[in-house]
Design a protein around this motif. Sequence first.
Motif, PDB file in Angstrom:
ATOM      1  N   GLU A   1       0.816  -1.256   0.043  1.00 36.60           N
ATOM      2  CA  GLU A   1      -0.026  -0.063   0.109  1.00 36.60           C
ATOM      3  C   GLU A   1       0.670   1.256  -0.020  1.00 36.60           C
ATOM      4  O   GLU A   1       0.472   2.401  -0.652  1.00 36.60           O
ATOM      5  CB  GLU A   1      -0.933  -0.098   1.126  1.00 36.60           C
ATOM      6  N   SER A   2       2.096   1.061   0.510  1.00 39.00           N
ATOM      7  CA  SER A   2       2.950   2.299   0.711  1.00 39.00           C
ATOM      8  C   SER A   2       3.387   2.608  -0.823  1.00 39.00           C
ATOM      9  O   SER A   2       3.612   3.865  -1.110  1.00 39.00           O
ATOM     10  CB  SER A   2       4.060   1.920   1.343  1.00 39.00           C
ATOM     11  N   VAL A   3       3.661   1.679  -1.658  1.00 38.54           N
ATOM     12  CA  VAL A   3       4.035   1.718  -3.000  1.00 38.54           C
ATOM     13  C   VAL A   3       2.933   2.348  -3.829  1.00 38.54           C
ATOM     14  O   VAL A   3       3.050   3.381  -4.543  1.00 38.54           O
ATOM     15  CB  VAL A   3       4.667   0.631  -3.563  1.00 38.54           C
ATOM     16  N   ARG A   4       1.458   1.836  -3.593  1.00 39.73           N
ATOM     17  CA  ARG A   4       0.355   2.530  -4.317  1.00 39.73           C
ATOM     18  C   ARG A   4       0.145   3.913  -3.988  1.00 39.73           C
ATOM     19  O   ARG A   4      -0.055   4.860  -4.814  1.00 39.73           O
ATOM     20  CB  ARG A   4      -0.709   1.673  -3.681  1.00 39.73           C
ATOM     21  N   LYS A   5       0.485   4.316  -2.607  1.00 35.75           N
ATOM     22  CA  LYS A   5       0.251   5.623  -2.213  1.00 35.75           C
ATOM     23  C   LYS A   5       1.445   6.615  -3.060  1.00 35.75           C
ATOM     24  O   LYS A   5       1.113   7.682  -3.134  1.00 35.75           O
ATOM     25  CB  LYS A   5       0.395   5.642  -0.726  1.00 35.75           C
ATOM     26  N   ALA A   6       2.662   6.068  -3.156  1.00 36.06           N
ATOM     27  CA  ALA A   6       3.688   6.768  -3.723  1.00 36.06           C
ATOM     28  C   ALA A   6       3.741   7.089  -5.176  1.00 36.06           C
ATOM     29  O   ALA A   6       3.899   8.231  -5.644  1.00 36.06           O
ATOM     30  CB  ALA A   6       5.175   6.198  -3.214  1.00 36.06           C
ATOM     31  N   ILE A   7       3.080   5.977  -5.970  1.00 35.47           N
ATOM     32  CA  ILE A   7       3.259   6.009  -7.473  1.00 35.47           C
ATOM     33  C   ILE A   7       1.773   6.193  -7.809  1.00 35.47           C
ATOM     34  O   ILE A   7       1.658   6.894  -8.907  1.00 35.47           O
ATOM     35  CB  ILE A   7       3.706   4.830  -7.986  1.00 35.47           C
ATOM     36  N   THR A   8       0.817   6.042  -7.298  1.00 36.01           N
ATOM     37  CA  THR A   8      -0.674   6.254  -7.790  1.00 36.01           C
ATOM     38  C   THR A   8      -1.532   6.805  -6.483  1.00 36.01           C
ATOM     39  O   THR A   8      -2.647   5.979  -6.142  1.00 36.01           O
ATOM     40  CB  THR A   8      -1.365   4.920  -8.537  1.00 36.01           C
ATOM     41  N   PRO A   9      -1.261   7.691  -6.043  1.00 31.89           N
ATOM     42  CA  PRO A   9      -1.917   8.145  -4.747  1.00 31.89           C
ATOM     43  C   PRO A   9      -3.472   8.280  -4.899  1.00 31.89           C
ATOM     44  O   PRO A   9      -4.204   8.172  -4.001  1.00 31.89           O
ATOM     45  CB  PRO A   9      -1.061   9.346  -4.452  1.00 31.89           C
ATOM     46  N   GLN A  10      -3.738   8.766  -5.969  1.00 36.16           N
ATOM     47  CA  GLN A  10      -5.349   8.811  -6.290  1.00 36.16           C
ATOM     48  C   GLN A  10      -6.030   7.476  -6.789  1.00 36.16           C
ATOM     49  O   GLN A  10      -7.417   7.715  -6.938  1.00 36.16           O
ATOM     50  CB  GLN A  10      -5.746   9.812  -7.275  1.00 36.16           C
ATOM     51  N   ALA A  11      -5.534   6.369  -7.034  1.00 37.65           N
ATOM     52  CA  ALA A  11      -6.016   5.127  -7.343  1.00 37.65           C
ATOM     53  C   ALA A  11      -6.531   4.346  -6.036  1.00 37.65           C
ATOM     54  O   ALA A  11      -6.018   4.712  -4.827  1.00 37.65           O
ATOM     55  CB  ALA A  11      -5.060   4.347  -8.028  1.00 37.65           C
ATOM     56  N   PRO A  12      -7.403   3.627  -6.320  1.00 41.42           N
ATOM     57  CA  PRO A  12      -8.127   2.821  -5.185  1.00 41.42           C
ATOM     58  C   PRO A  12      -7.128   2.122  -4.413  1.00 41.42           C
ATOM     59  O   PRO A  12      -6.214   1.363  -4.970  1.00 41.42           O
ATOM     60  CB  PRO A  12      -9.294   1.804  -5.740  1.00 41.42           C
ATOM     61  N   PRO A  13      -7.428   1.965  -2.999  1.00 38.53           N
ATOM     62  CA  PRO A  13      -6.566   0.982  -2.422  1.00 38.53           C
ATOM     63  C   PRO A  13      -6.532  -0.385  -2.630  1.00 38.53           C
ATOM     64  O   PRO A  13      -7.544  -0.832  -3.303  1.00 38.53           O
ATOM     65  CB  PRO A  13      -6.958   1.073  -1.002  1.00 38.53           C
ATOM     66  N   ILE A  14      -5.278  -1.063  -2.357  1.00 41.54           N
ATOM     67  CA  ILE A  14      -5.260  -2.590  -2.929  1.00 41.54           C
ATOM     68  C   ILE A  14      -6.148  -3.615  -2.402  1.00 41.54           C
ATOM     69  O   ILE A  14      -6.747  -4.255  -2.833  1.00 41.54           O
ATOM     70  CB  ILE A  14      -3.747  -3.064  -2.456  1.00 41.54           C
ATOM     71  N   SER A  15      -6.523  -3.189  -1.095  1.00 39.18           N
ATOM     72  CA  SER A  15      -7.240  -3.925  -0.429  1.00 39.18           C
ATOM     73  C   SER A  15      -8.773  -4.153  -0.968  1.00 39.18           C
ATOM     74  O   SER A  15      -9.430  -5.233  -1.216  1.00 39.18           O
ATOM     75  CB  SER A  15      -7.619  -3.650   1.181  1.00 39.18           C
ATOM     76  N   GLY A  16      -9.287  -3.224  -1.467  1.00 38.92           N
ATOM     77  CA  GLY A  16     -10.530  -3.045  -2.138  1.00 38.92           C
ATOM     78  C   GLY A  16     -10.538  -3.617  -3.725  1.00 38.92           C
ATOM     79  O   GLY A  16     -11.564  -4.415  -3.945  1.00 38.92           O
ATOM     80  N   ARG A  17      -9.340  -3.776  -4.351  1.00 38.31           N
ATOM     81  CA  ARG A  17      -9.191  -4.593  -5.538  1.00 38.31           C
ATOM     82  C   ARG A  17      -9.164  -5.838  -5.326  1.00 38.31           C
ATOM     83  O   ARG A  17      -9.876  -6.733  -6.043  1.00 38.31           O
ATOM     84  CB  ARG A  17      -7.924  -4.097  -6.192  1.00 38.31           C
ATOM     85  N   LEU A  18      -8.444  -6.362  -4.407  1.00 36.35           N
ATOM     86  CA  LEU A  18      -8.515  -7.675  -3.839  1.00 36.35           C
ATOM     87  C   LEU A  18      -9.875  -8.308  -3.550  1.00 36.35           C
ATOM     88  O   LEU A  18     -10.413  -9.435  -4.023  1.00 36.35           O
ATOM     89  CB  LEU A  18      -7.581  -7.876  -2.645  1.00 36.35           C
ATOM     90  N   LYS A  19     -10.471  -7.614  -2.793  1.00 38.41           N
ATOM     91  CA  LYS A  19     -12.018  -8.000  -2.382  1.00 38.41           C
ATOM     92  C   LYS A  19     -12.784  -7.845  -3.882  1.00 38.41           C
ATOM     93  O   LYS A  19     -13.825  -8.743  -3.974  1.00 38.41           O
ATOM     94  CB  LYS A  19     -12.536  -6.722  -1.470  1.00 38.41           C
ATOM     95  N   ALA A  20     -12.563  -6.912  -4.557  1.00 40.35           N
ATOM     96  CA  ALA A  20     -13.348  -6.809  -5.886  1.00 40.35           C
ATOM     97  C   ALA A  20     -13.194  -8.300  -6.701  1.00 40.35           C
ATOM     98  O   ALA A  20     -13.949  -8.724  -7.317  1.00 40.35           O
ATOM     99  CB  ALA A  20     -13.155  -5.656  -6.625  1.00 40.35           C
ATOM    100  N   ILE A  21     -11.829  -8.588  -6.834  1.00 35.88           N
ATOM    101  CA  ILE A  21     -11.529  -9.739  -7.471  1.00 35.88           C
ATOM    102  C   ILE A  21     -12.425 -10.965  -7.069  1.00 35.88           C
ATOM    103  O   ILE A  21     -12.715 -11.989  -7.694  1.00 35.88           O
ATOM    104  CB  ILE A  21     -10.063  -9.898  -7.652  1.00 35.88           C
ATOM    105  N   GLN A  22     -12.255 -11.155  -5.524  1.00 35.79           N
ATOM    106  CA  GLN A  22     -12.929 -12.067  -5.068  1.00 35.79           C
ATOM    107  C   GLN A  22     -14.323 -12.401  -5.158  1.00 35.79           C
ATOM    108  O   GLN A  22     -14.929 -13.360  -5.516  1.00 35.79           O
ATOM    109  CB  GLN A  22     -12.579 -12.319  -3.486  1.00 35.79           C
TER     110      GLN A  22
END
Length: 273
Positions: free
Chosen positions: A154-175
Amino acid sequence: MTKLNVTHKKPSRLLTPASGFLKGYSHSLNPYIGCSFACSYCYVRQMPVNLFREGEWGTWVEVKEESAEMLRKELTREKKKQNVRIFMSSSTDPYQPAEARERITRMLLRVLTEDPPDFLLIQTRSPLVLRDIDLIKKLENRVRVSVSMETDEESVRKAITPQAPPISGRLKAIQILQQHNIPVQIAVSPLLPHSPRFPALLGEIGERVVVDDYFLGDGSGGRRTKKLKIPELYHKHGYGEWYSPECLSHFLKQLEKQVKKSRIFISQEGFLP
Ligand code: SF4
């Protein structure tokens, strides 16, 4: 954060003939121009659609209004001429925040379920795609939802794509998409700095995985990425050693221990219909 400038305009067309990276598709379909996820590495930043606009990429979105009827007509016409394989979307995210209110993607999906194309790829990084499960399911095996997950940190997501949805939400969506038997893939595209556990996490999810990096996937051997000053951004965050083509080969070796080789795709081949 700068206030998002949202405008509305009737487009001149919706189905755009596909070429280049979209080989295998007949058309791309973009419900919006612009994207408020504003990923730092987004190659659309360097395309005319952004270069000739006022305002930074990510601060404006143009909503393609009155699109449903237009798509209906274009679809009927194109289906008479050829197999119609649609990539939605190539230069925006169809489930960016504006979609929650505007519902253009949902309207277009409804048209696509009434007169199905041969294939539809939905490319997104947003859990908002779950809102449309009822429609996506109707397309059965003619659809694949490709969810971007470029890192597990999540720290990398915030550094490179700060306005994109958090990783946890994407994981949940995939499931949830899996639970509804909707064909899904995970797009590790581009591969970002990650934890050593990332390949195992992808193995646990058990979906097909597409892996790409800046050197294969930016369409210019990495030159576009350099112009976007991604190497500088990596250095600023202490990720300098991750900016290398070797990262992809190392990652693939680890991934092959966790995911069946037949479920791993590299760069463009993974996005083919
Ligand atoms: S979600 Fe896609 S289109 Fe939007 S900014 Fe990120 S890379 Fe670009």
